[in-house]
Design an enzyme around this catalytic site. Sequence first.
Site, PDB file in Angstrom:
ATOM      1  N   SER A   1     -11.124  -0.500  -0.373  1.00  0.00           N
ATOM      2  CA  SER A   1      -9.678  -1.316   0.009  1.00  0.00           C
ATOM      3  C   SER A   1      -9.958  -2.691  -1.016  1.00  0.00           C
ATOM      4  O   SER A   1      -8.739  -2.875  -1.244  1.00  0.00           O
ATOM      5  CB  SER A   1      -9.575  -1.720   1.931  1.00  0.00           C
TER       6      SER A   1
ATOM      7  N   HIS B   1      -7.340   4.803   1.450  1.00  0.00           N
ATOM      8  CA  HIS B   1      -6.724   4.749   0.514  1.00  0.00           C
ATOM      9  C   HIS B   1      -6.586   6.038  -0.556  1.00  0.00           C
ATOM     10  O   HIS B   1      -6.096   5.845  -1.339  1.00  0.00           O
ATOM     11  CB  HIS B   1      -7.357   3.193  -0.015  1.00  0.00           C
TER      12      HIS B   1
ATOM     13  N   GLU C   1     -15.966   4.842   2.851  1.00  0.00           N
ATOM     14  CA  GLU C   1     -14.968   5.127   2.538  1.00  0.00           C
ATOM     15  C   GLU C   1     -14.174   6.244   1.350  1.00  0.00           C
ATOM     16  O   GLU C   1     -15.592   6.195   1.246  1.00  0.00           O
ATOM     17  CB  GLU C   1     -14.460   3.518   2.415  1.00  0.00           C
TER      18      GLU C   1
ATOM     19  N   HIS D   1     -14.494  -0.799   5.835  1.00  0.00           N
ATOM     20  CA  HIS D   1     -13.695  -1.683   5.970  1.00  0.00           C
ATOM     21  C   HIS D   1     -14.222  -2.384   7.569  1.00  0.00           C
ATOM     22  O   HIS D   1     -15.339  -2.105   8.215  1.00  0.00           O
ATOM     23  CB  HIS D   1     -12.443  -0.618   6.353  1.00  0.00           C
TER      24      HIS D   1
ATOM     25  N   ASN E   1       0.599  -1.312   0.279  1.00  0.00           N
ATOM     26  CA  ASN E   1       0.012   0.102   0.043  1.00  0.00           C
ATOM     27  C   ASN E   1       0.607   0.968   0.243  1.00  0.00           C
ATOM     28  O   ASN E   1       0.298   2.099   0.369  1.00  0.00           O
ATOM     29  CB  ASN E   1      -0.783  -0.043   1.281  1.00  0.00           C
TER      30      ASN E   1
ATOM     31  N   LYS F   1      -0.004   4.032   4.099  1.00  0.00           N
ATOM     32  CA  LYS F   1      -0.278   4.094   2.920  1.00  0.00           C
ATOM     33  C   LYS F   1      -0.358   4.969   2.259  1.00  0.00           C
ATOM     34  O   LYS F   1       1.747   4.238   1.891  1.00  0.00           O
ATOM     35  CB  LYS F   1      -1.469   3.853   2.548  1.00  0.00           C
TER      36      LYS F   1
ATOM     37  N   ASP G   1     -14.031   6.874   5.871  1.00  0.00           N
ATOM     38  CA  ASP G   1     -12.305   5.885   6.576  1.00  0.00           C
ATOM     39  C   ASP G   1     -11.981   7.060   4.832  1.00  0.00           C
ATOM     40  O   ASP G   1     -12.459   6.015   3.582  1.00  0.00           O
ATOM     41  CB  ASP G   1     -12.440   4.691   6.553  1.00  0.00           C
TER      42      ASP G   1
END
Length: 383
Positions: free
Chosen positions: A179, A207, A175, A133, A47, A236, A204
């Site tokens: 992910s 990423h 998110e 997540h 990541n 990440k 969240d």
Amino acid sequence: MSWQQRISEALSERRASASFRTRQASTLGNGRIFTANDREYLNFSSNDYLGLSHHPQIVDAWQKGAAQFGVGSGGSGHVTGYSRAHQAFEEQLAEWLGFERALLFISGYSANQAAISALAQKTDTIIADKLCHASMMEAAMQSPAQLRRFHHNDVHALATQLGKTNEGERLTLTEGIFSMDGDSAPLADIAQATRQAGGWLMVDDAHGVGVVGHEGRGSCHQQNIRPDILVVTFGKAFGGSGAAVLCNEETAHYLLQFARHLIYSTAMPPAQAVSLQTALKVVQQGDVLRERLTENIQRFRRGATQLSLKLADSNSAIQPLIVGENQRTLDLASQLRERGFWLTAIRPPTVPPGSARLRITLTAAHTSDDIDALLEALYDAAG
């Protein structure tokens, strides 16, 4: 059934379904090259999207921070673990992302757990995207609030669930970039639906931050929204570890009083906070790295299309190759490792049954030759 029998049965079930997880110790870093068992592999499972984990300025900052503060924080931030290095980075991060406050956590998992568990009460309703997540879902399920889930990225389904709640507060969870699928949430529409229902939005963006938006400010900035709670992580694009919750001043004071994961955990080492200050500067000035990552993503997707490889619909650094069956996915990963490529087979329960995949992650550190070599290996192995 005894404890040992229960454990043995659970492990046997995992092995029988080809979903047993193992770990592999790296012997030399975890950047573009992954070294294990005295062999080097091209790493397509990291990541470290901007390739910053070995950035000399960031490494040097950590070393200088350790020389000044030592290697640990010595306690919770509420006792002796909160340093001027933590304070400075929190202030810089909050200003950069446009929030009044930022609170540092040891991991993204604990940040999500802390915010949700501290906020949710019995009369409240949490409405979560089905692909959120595990850290968010676990906190929501363990909270006293009622949990409802909406179909992935379906704003109409979200609005319907928001409309079913009559008392208490509403908290929407999603998110920025997911992910496992690598797709982006329609944050502007989600924010509008949540606001119309009088609820709060928590995003969240593990990423997305560092990768998308002006100066890498992330998915929310890119879509011109400000959630009530934003979680960003540093494992990440920042190339380090740890996380932060961003919010308004009063919510920050509330979390400092009631967020158990913050109160009862040893704070991140001050040296880490020092390194993250430098990482933030590199991220802010990282347009060239982000452009290189974008070029790698586009090159990979063009090649995959030409080779008729079954990729998920993702324009992010996360490029899942959907295989389906667990054992077939493991076999494919094994074949690729024989050819010198490190890819990880992702299987249920991490992803839904029947959607086992190779989770290919691209970084700015990869070269065009790396991308082309991977495509050739995937084509040969999948064929």
